[in-house]
Design a protein around this motif. Structure first.
Motif, mmCIF file in Angstrom:
data_model
loop_
_atom_site.group_PDB
_atom_site.id
_atom_site.type_symbol
_atom_site.label_atom_id
_atom_site.label_comp_id
_atom_site.label_asym_id
_atom_site.label_seq_id
_atom_site.Cartn_x
_atom_site.Cartn_y
_atom_site.Cartn_z
ATOM 1 N N PHE A 2 37.599 -30.179 -72.053
ATOM 2 C CA PHE A 2 38.397 -29.336 -71.171
ATOM 3 C C PHE A 2 38.824 -30.064 -69.895
ATOM 4 C CE2 PHE A 2 35.946 -26.240 -73.678
ATOM 5 C CZ PHE A 2 37.002 -25.490 -74.185
ATOM 6 N N PHE A 3 38.726 -31.373 -69.908
ATOM 7 C CA PHE A 3 39.126 -32.171 -68.740
ATOM 8 C C PHE A 3 40.578 -31.887 -68.371
ATOM 9 C CE2 PHE A 3 41.148 -36.277 -67.402
ATOM 10 C CZ PHE A 3 40.695 -36.236 -66.089
ATOM 11 N N ASN A 4 40.756 -31.463 -67.127
ATOM 12 C CA ASN A 4 42.087 -31.240 -66.560
ATOM 13 C C ASN A 4 42.902 -30.202 -67.347
ATOM 14 O OD1 ASN A 4 43.636 -31.874 -64.313
ATOM 15 N ND2 ASN A 4 44.931 -33.290 -65.470
ATOM 16 N N ARG A 5 42.209 -29.273 -68.042
ATOM 17 C CA ARG A 5 42.904 -28.243 -68.820
ATOM 18 C C ARG A 5 42.675 -26.846 -68.252
ATOM 19 N NH1 ARG A 5 42.238 -28.659 -75.186
ATOM 20 N NH2 ARG A 5 43.961 -27.173 -74.953
ATOM 21 N N ILE A 6 41.953 -26.745 -67.140
ATOM 22 C CA ILE A 6 41.571 -25.448 -66.582
ATOM 23 C C ILE A 6 42.226 -25.254 -65.220
ATOM 24 C CG2 ILE A 6 39.638 -23.928 -66.021
ATOM 25 C CD1 ILE A 6 37.873 -26.087 -67.501
ATOM 26 N N ASN A 7 42.839 -24.115 -65.020
ATOM 27 C CA ASN A 7 43.381 -23.759 -63.716
ATOM 28 C C ASN A 7 42.294 -23.019 -62.935
ATOM 29 O OD1 ASN A 7 44.757 -22.821 -61.482
ATOM 30 N ND2 ASN A 7 46.596 -22.265 -62.620
ATOM 31 N N MET A 8 41.578 -23.760 -62.130
ATOM 32 C CA MET A 8 40.461 -23.170 -61.398
ATOM 33 C C MET A 8 40.906 -22.285 -60.243
ATOM 34 S SD MET A 8 37.743 -24.020 -63.037
ATOM 35 C CE MET A 8 36.492 -23.449 -61.904
ATOM 36 N N ASP A 9 42.196 -22.166 -60.029
ATOM 37 C CA ASP A 9 42.723 -21.224 -59.050
ATOM 38 C C ASP A 9 43.127 -19.902 -59.703
ATOM 39 O OD1 ASP A 9 42.458 -22.793 -56.749
ATOM 40 O OD2 ASP A 9 44.282 -23.909 -57.234
ATOM 41 N N GLN A 10 42.937 -19.801 -61.013
ATOM 42 C CA GLN A 10 43.286 -18.588 -61.750
ATOM 43 C C GLN A 10 42.100 -18.200 -62.634
ATOM 44 O OE1 GLN A 10 45.992 -16.951 -61.090
ATOM 45 N NE2 GLN A 10 47.050 -18.499 -59.888
ATOM 46 N N ILE A 11 41.146 -17.492 -62.031
ATOM 47 C CA ILE A 11 39.891 -17.143 -62.711
ATOM 48 C C ILE A 11 39.733 -15.628 -62.729
ATOM 49 C CG2 ILE A 11 37.370 -17.355 -62.659
ATOM 50 C CD1 ILE A 11 37.730 -19.993 -61.167
ATOM 51 N N ALA A 12 39.199 -15.112 -63.834
ATOM 52 C CA ALA A 12 38.866 -13.688 -63.933
ATOM 53 C C ALA A 12 37.492 -13.537 -64.567
ATOM 54 C CB ALA A 12 39.911 -12.940 -64.758
ATOM 55 N N TYR B 77 45.229 -9.291 -46.918
ATOM 56 C CA TYR B 77 45.042 -9.427 -48.366
ATOM 57 C C TYR B 77 46.070 -8.593 -49.130
ATOM 58 C CZ TYR B 77 42.660 -9.771 -52.879
ATOM 59 O OH TYR B 77 42.364 -10.020 -54.195
ATOM 60 N N LYS B 78 46.615 -9.166 -50.187
ATOM 61 C CA LYS B 78 47.539 -8.436 -51.056
ATOM 62 C C LYS B 78 46.895 -8.325 -52.439
ATOM 63 C CE LYS B 78 51.765 -9.833 -48.671
ATOM 64 N NZ LYS B 78 51.926 -8.518 -48.030
ATOM 65 N N GLY B 79 46.560 -7.123 -52.810
ATOM 66 C CA GLY B 79 45.908 -6.928 -54.100
ATOM 67 C C GLY B 79 45.899 -5.459 -54.489
ATOM 68 N N LEU B 80 45.195 -5.151 -55.562
ATOM 69 C CA LEU B 80 45.141 -3.776 -56.041
ATOM 70 C C LEU B 80 43.824 -3.521 -56.753
ATOM 71 C CD1 LEU B 80 45.663 -3.476 -59.427
ATOM 72 C CD2 LEU B 80 47.810 -4.487 -58.714
ATOM 73 N N LYS B 81 43.479 -2.252 -56.828
ATOM 74 C CA LYS B 81 42.357 -1.814 -57.650
ATOM 75 C C LYS B 81 42.830 -0.614 -58.461
ATOM 76 C CE LYS B 81 40.313 0.827 -53.801
ATOM 77 N NZ LYS B 81 39.085 1.107 -53.030
ATOM 78 N N ALA B 82 42.289 -0.478 -59.654
ATOM 79 C CA ALA B 82 42.758 0.569 -60.562
ATOM 80 C C ALA B 82 41.613 1.007 -61.464
ATOM 81 C CB ALA B 82 43.935 0.068 -61.394
ATOM 82 N N GLY B 83 41.725 2.236 -61.956
ATOM 83 C CA GLY B 83 40.732 2.770 -62.880
ATOM 84 C C GLY B 83 41.404 3.547 -63.990
ATOM 85 N N LEU B 84 40.687 3.686 -65.106
ATOM 86 C CA LEU B 84 41.193 4.438 -66.249
ATOM 87 C C LEU B 84 40.039 5.212 -66.868
ATOM 88 C CD1 LEU B 84 43.854 4.814 -67.934
ATOM 89 C CD2 LEU B 84 42.836 3.222 -69.574
ATOM 90 N N LEU C 18 45.145 -8.903 -66.430
ATOM 91 C CA LEU C 18 45.061 -10.357 -66.281
ATOM 92 C C LEU C 18 46.454 -10.964 -66.104
ATOM 93 C CD1 LEU C 18 42.337 -11.171 -68.957
ATOM 94 C CD2 LEU C 18 42.051 -10.994 -66.491
ATOM 95 N N ASP C 19 47.426 -10.458 -66.854
ATOM 96 C CA ASP C 19 48.791 -10.980 -66.725
ATOM 97 C C ASP C 19 49.346 -10.741 -65.321
ATOM 98 O OD1 ASP C 19 48.736 -11.855 -69.328
ATOM 99 O OD2 ASP C 19 49.986 -10.257 -70.130
ATOM 100 N N VAL C 20 49.007 -9.588 -64.734
ATOM 101 C CA VAL C 20 49.477 -9.293 -63.384
ATOM 102 C C VAL C 20 48.828 -10.219 -62.363
ATOM 103 C CG1 VAL C 20 49.394 -7.579 -61.520
ATOM 104 C CG2 VAL C 20 50.065 -6.884 -63.824
ATOM 105 N N ASN C 21 47.521 -10.385 -62.451
ATOM 106 C CA ASN C 21 46.779 -11.062 -61.388
ATOM 107 C C ASN C 21 46.594 -12.553 -61.591
ATOM 108 O OD1 ASN C 21 45.850 -8.806 -59.498
ATOM 109 N ND2 ASN C 21 45.281 -7.983 -61.492
ATOM 110 N N LEU C 22 46.706 -13.049 -62.829
ATOM 111 C CA LEU C 22 46.546 -14.478 -63.078
ATOM 112 C C LEU C 22 47.861 -15.169 -63.416
ATOM 113 C CD1 LEU C 22 43.573 -13.487 -63.207
ATOM 114 C CD2 LEU C 22 43.169 -15.240 -64.937
#
Length: 774
Positions: free
Chosen positions: A360-370, A463-470, A520-524
């Protein structure tokens, strides 16, 4: 005096003869004792086999049975001996009852009411059956009276009938519940999101591997067949429960103790992706440790990997309840360790991303984690979010933290809340993107505990973000995991529940795929086209199974008019200068909203009205803005959270007691969905009117009907879960062009459509709603 004495002797003599004729002999009681002991042993073996046998194999299962039965028999004997000090029954009869009581109160976890129901069935009816059979056999060659024959036959009939009825109730899957109307679909439906179904596979080929210690005693995927070997970590400071005899047995089974916790995981990843991929870690919750849970998220791993994510399903089974636990209650306060382990896994990935020798060398975007967690793993998300920003473990500074990962999203599936409390408080959370999903028919986590976590999340100005529930009708706990399935526990706990309440497993996993993938698509990936799905599930109705859903939503840029947290003054709001008034209301108070397990959500306004008490005058609840307050409401919506309360709408009055008729009112409140008018007035007196139902009528509380019989359930049958309501003010402006919304004077809720009711109102706000098109 002599006549009275003679009469008394006759009466007492009659009762003595009656007692002698029906009282069982010592031999009969001995036979009854054998019946109780035999039925209890058979029951214990069957429920233990259901829970343990497939996971631990015959050898460990037989060893577990022998130890458990021996300990139960010895403890039962002690209980019987103590009872014998004050009783005259045969020792084996007392011994059998002691065995049964010890088994039910110590060796299994079960709700209080159902425990006593099972004890009665396992003691009373086998006792009657075996006692009657023995007595019949003992009298078969001697003469005995007709009364004795009738009594014996009746006892035998009742005993056998009770065993049959009890067995049927225990094994029956329940009754199909009546359909519940989905009122939200009767409102004005928004245009569906114009984007691909987020649950559909992407374009990438999915590859699979595992990483782990290479020393696993029970699974070759983390043993000799592991693809990447990892070092262990020391969790001794965070795991106080790994001790005593249970701790030693756990260490013996797994082959390591709390100082050598392995970092194991299953990984799905896009094989043909060019560039760096976002990283998603998933962790299970508490389940039988020997019934490996991490493989149950394969449906999410494969989907997300096909869409370009690297997904690791983390093994934390060694923290789960194990057959080696002496009391079968498992660990306590270990959820902090679950969250900490997720961050230790992220440290691995950060290292691998920089290591040329790693695949996984250099294959991970460590700024986009969930991070995603289920059940206790869902609560672990709170602790991972907290620990990620702290320099030390809150309960012991000897455990230093050095994480600080750029985690963009946290997802909790049916989480618990407060199993572990850092520094003895509920985890405080700030500036995170959070999504929680909970099933109404969850037989394990019966309360929407994740909503309390959701409410604790605070946002700072920058901060710009959101929280949601279902909140999902007919969804359970286990079907979010393919390994756990429809049974949220093993026998005998699960046998009290109505299993016909549930939606099919594929439908529940479809809901999870749509919402988790979209979040994940929205936030990452920044695909904001999916944001409306979190305000209103109807935006994604083409992708979702036809069920009832409640949405919860909050954006970090929301402007709140009233949150009800600032003071105890009913007439003040959160927004400076706003005043609150009420007219013709039968109920008006602000109180802490609690769920059925006393989880505290937040303070809210409880508002009730009853036309028959007020001469058919509608109740009114109004927010009045000061003339100096200016709001730029262009492109925004009026939004609030609303739930139905099941309490009475009859006004409480001084010196007046509720009549039975008035007490019954709250039982009838749920028959119709609530609707009312909303009135906006500007400073020039111009008004605009629209209905709550223009968004949707208020769906009545969703009854759980969890158990086969209502008295089996020790919890209330419903809880007041808020739904999210929103009204586009640009649409209002077009319909009422003379209305100056920038000079808004008041917002009134006018309860004129439904004759009576009580609602719970919270988080009245102005919010910029996300759009549903590119």
């Amino acid at each position: 005096m002599n006549e009275k004495t003679s009469l008394w002797k006759k009466i007492t003599g009659w009762f003595q003869r009656l007692e002698n004729s029906i009282a069982p002999s010592r031999q009969t009681l001995k036979a009854s004792g054998y019946g109780i002991l035999l039925s209890s042993c058979i029951f214990f073996i069957l429920v233990s086999a259901d829970k343990f046998l497939p996971a631990i194999g015959w050898g460990n299962f037989i060893l577990f049975l022998l130890i458990s039965l021996l300990v139960s028999y010895l403890i039962g004997g002690l209980i019987g001996w103590l009872a014998g000090l004050i009783g005259r029954t045969p020792s084996n009869f007392r011994h059998a009852i002691g065995f049964t009581l010890f088994f039910f109160f110590y060796l299994i976890l079960i709700t209080s009411t159902f425990r006593w129901v099972l004890i009665v069935f396992l003691v009373l009816f086998p006792s009657l059956t075996f006692g009657a059979l023995f007595y019949w056999r003992s009298k078969s060659k001697t003469s005995w009276s007709l009364r004795q024959k009738i009594l014996t036959a009746t006892s035998l009939f009742i005993g056998i009938l009770g065993i049959v009825i009890g067995g049927y109730i225990y094994l029956d899957s329940g009754n199909t519940p009546s359909a519940v109307k989905n009122y939200k679909m009767s409102g004005k439906l928004p245009l569906p999101i114009n984007a691909p179904d987020p649950s559909l596979p992407g374009k990438y080929k999915v590859a699979f591997l595992t990483y782990g210690s290479g020393k696993d005693k029970h699974r070759t995927i983390y043993g000799r067949d592991v693809n990447i070997k990892t070092a262990s970590v020391d969790g001794s400071i965070l795991l106080n429960s790994w001790d005593g005899m249970s701790g030693k047995l756990r260490t013996r089974y797994f082959g390591f103790d709390k100082t050598q916790l392995p970092l194991n995981a299953m990984v799905w990843y896009p094989e043909n992706l060019n560039g760096k991929a976002p990283l998603v870690l998933i962790v299970h919750g508490n389940h039988l440790a020997q019934d490996w849970s991490e493989k149950g998220y394969d449906y999410l791993g494969k989907l997300l990997a096909s869409k370009g994510y690297i997904v690791a399903s983390v093994d934390e089974n060694f923290l789960n309840t194990s057959f080696t636990d002496i009391d079968q209650k498992g660990f306590k306060d270990e959820n902090g360790a679950r969250g900490w382990l997720m961050l230790k896994h992220l440290q691995l990935w950060r290292k691998w991303n920089q290591d040329p020798r790693n695949p996984f060398f250099n294959r991970i975007n460590m700024d986009q984690i969930a991070l995603i967690g289920h059940s206790r793993g869902g609560e672990a998300m709170s602790h991972a979010a907290l620990f990620n920003k702290l320099p030390y473990f809150p309960d012991n500074a000897n455990e230093r933290f050095d994480f600080n990962f750029n985690i963009k999203a946290y997802i909790a599936i049916a989480p618990v809340d407060g199993q572990y409390q850092p520094a003895s408080i509920l985890a405080p959370l700030e500036d995170i993107n959070y999504f929680v999903i909970q099933g109404v028919h969850d037989m394990d986590m019966q309360s929407y505990g994740g909503l309390a976590t959701y409410k604790r999340i605070q946002y700072s100005r920058h901060y710009k973000g959101l929280k949601a529930g279902l909140y999902v009708h007919q969804a359970n706990h286990g079907q979010f995991n393919t390994s756990w399935g429809s049974y949220d526990s093993s026998s005998p706990y699960i046998n009290q529940f109505n299993m016909k309440n549930l939606m099919p497993e594929k439908e529940q996993q479809q809901i999870a795929k749509v919402y988790i993938s979209a979040f994940l698509d929205v936030n990452l990936k920044g695909e904001n086209v999916y944001k409306p799905l979190f305000t209103d599930y109807r935006y994604g109705r083409k992708w979702l199974p036809n069920h009832i859903y409640f949405n919860q939503f909050e954006d970090s840029e929301t402007t709140f008019v009233a949150r009800y947290e600032e003071d105890l003054n009913l007439s003040t709001a959160t927004l400076k200068g706003v005043q609150i008034t009420g007219e013709n209301l039968s109920l008006w108070r602000e109180a802490q909203q609690k769920l059925i397990w006393n989880s505290q959500i937040s303070r809210a306004a409880y508002i009730g009205w009853n036309h028959s008490e007020n001469g058919n005058k509608p109740g009114k609840y109004t927010f009045t803005f000061p003339d100096s307050l200016r709001q730029d409401l262009k492109g925004k919506a009026l939004a609030f959270n609303l739930a139905e309360s099941d309490e009475s709408s009859v006004a409480a009055r001084k010196g007046k007691k509720e009549t039975k008729k008035e007490e019954s009112v709250k039982k009838d409140l749920q028959k119709k969905a609530i609707d009312f008018s909303i009135e906006l007035t500007d400073q020039n007196g111009k008004k605009a009117h629209f209905l709550l139902s223009d968004c949707a009528p208020l769906q009545p509380q969703l009854k759980k009907n969890l158990t086969k019989f209502s008295f089996f359930n020790d919890n209330p049958d419903a809880e007041s879960i808020p739904d999210y309501f929103y009204f586009d003010l640009d649409t209002v402006r077009k319909k009422y062009p003379e209305l100056d919304l920038d000079k808004l004077k008041s917002i009134s809720l006018i309860f004129d459509k439904t004759p009576e009711g009580v609602v719970i109102l919270d988080d009245i706000s102005f919010v910029k709603l996300p759009t549903s098109t590119h």
